[in-house]
Design a protein around this motif. Sequence first.
Motif, mmCIF file in Angstrom:
data_model
loop_
_atom_site.group_PDB
_atom_site.id
_atom_site.type_symbol
_atom_site.label_atom_id
_atom_site.label_comp_id
_atom_site.label_asym_id
_atom_site.label_seq_id
_atom_site.Cartn_x
_atom_site.Cartn_y
_atom_site.Cartn_z
ATOM 1 N N ALA A 116 -2.997 -3.429 1.500
ATOM 2 C CA ALA A 116 -3.550 -3.980 0.260
ATOM 3 C C ALA A 116 -3.321 -5.482 0.284
ATOM 4 O O ALA A 116 -2.205 -5.938 0.550
ATOM 5 N N ILE A 127 -8.384 -3.237 -0.381
ATOM 6 C CA ILE A 127 -7.522 -2.092 -0.053
ATOM 7 C C ILE A 127 -8.100 -1.336 1.138
ATOM 8 O O ILE A 127 -9.283 -0.977 1.148
ATOM 9 N N ALA A 185 -2.934 1.047 -3.953
ATOM 10 C CA ALA A 185 -2.370 -0.297 -3.850
ATOM 11 C C ALA A 185 -1.511 -0.519 -5.090
ATOM 12 O O ALA A 185 -1.915 -0.142 -6.195
ATOM 13 N N TYR A 232 0.863 -1.174 0.000
ATOM 14 C CA TYR A 232 0.000 0.000 0.000
ATOM 15 C C TYR A 232 0.902 1.227 0.000
ATOM 16 O O TYR A 232 1.666 1.449 0.948
#
Length: 492
Positions: A426, A436, A392, A372
């Motif tokens: 993510a 996410i 993500a 992420y």
Amino acid sequence: MDDPYVKVNPYGTSPLSALVTFSTDDAEKVSYTVVGKTDHTSITNTVKGGYTKSHQVPVVGLYADTTNKVKITMTNKNGNTKTKTLSMKTGELPKYIKSAKLTVSKNDKDKMSIGKNKLTIMNRTTKEPFAIDADGEVRWYDTNYSQHTIEQWQNGHIMILSKKNVKSEVYNDLLETDYLGRVYKEYSFSSKTSSTDAGTGQGSKKAAKSKKETTVIHHDLLELPNHNFLATVSDGSKYKEDTMIEVNHKTGKIVKVIDMKKLLPKSMWSSYKKGSDGKVDWLHQNAVDYDKNDKSIIISSRNQDMIMKLDYKTNHIKWIYSGKKKSSWPKAYRQYLLKPTKGTTITGGQHGLYLLNNGNGAKASSENIMLYDNNIDVTNGNKKTSGKYSQAVEYHVNSKKMTIDQTWAYGKSLGKDNFTSVIGYAEKQPNNNVLIDFGYKHKGAESNVIEVTKSGKQVFNVTMKNASSKAYAYRAYRVPFYSSSYQFDATK
């Protein structure tokens, strides 16, 4: 089965679970279904253990403040089945979960990765963790306060970093538990330093004089192949969140320490400014994963906007990816720097780094990584895009060519509205969707969890607002309740 014993919340910490015990004349295998309120919200599990006459059925996924219907199905070796429906009454949600307003704006259940028993865990930065179904209904929670750490082990148990006294600031009690709340092991850390003997809480005299750590395992916890765990900790000095320890899962003894100050250039940490707590948070390691293919670890450093890979046995650096200019690295480190392909973004303050297809025949020199990207320029991020969006990202690393290539991303189209300066996660699903967690949306006013397809179509969108102080969604996991490897046995 005519008169089974049913105990809701059998261990006192998991009010939306139950234990059902009974015996049968013939050997039977047992499954159960917690009947959902709408389509695709029922939870179905098969009890591990095969055909037996004595049965212990761990039930998870009940609704709060509801008389739940739970169907128990018994199947004998001839394939004949019998079903009995039980009623299980539960109480109201506690205030810190009830006050977290959940709003589902999208739930295309046929395209979500939910299977027959998956829920979304809202792993919060503090207060009680909980899990929701596709309707946003809470179907599990733990009354123990947790912070950052909820990890599912290979045996289906979960590791929760908690604290004995909810009024204390210090999270230093690591529990190996299950979704019923049964505790199998407990590791208590000293509150004065996390560089201690986890089993006894004994640290050095030098460490004892240092300021206490409020969260001894500050961001991540990893189960190693030998079942020991690797934890991100602080070493008790003025530098924090730059050390890892491997703890023996049987004894609680620390068997390995990795101090990142010894591996990275002194220029990175020696002149880094102290924070308001008087500590130097130069690295801020927030993720670690183990590569089964070559026995290495990959880590994420938020405050250096950097990800890197180390040989776990030797601590030798394998590669580094960072926006830090090559010329600013000491010459000895330049050979480890990955070169991005055209269009590959520089990470900024990233979180939740982990390997995809880990141990499934993938080549050690060819790795796929999910993370992420907060996209905030802490020290070496992209100044031009910093703060404009979070996303993500999936990367492919070729360590033979020493290149890194961005193969997928989602979040840029959402713009500044979903930018999060801190936290987030993510997670790629078995059907290639990605879940996410925009955990600190609108500066923490809400957490937004979105599931998207590979083409970027949203199939699930839930927002959590009005969470109590700092109880954001640090990470969001989509996990089975419970895994096929989990077996409950009251005699062990």
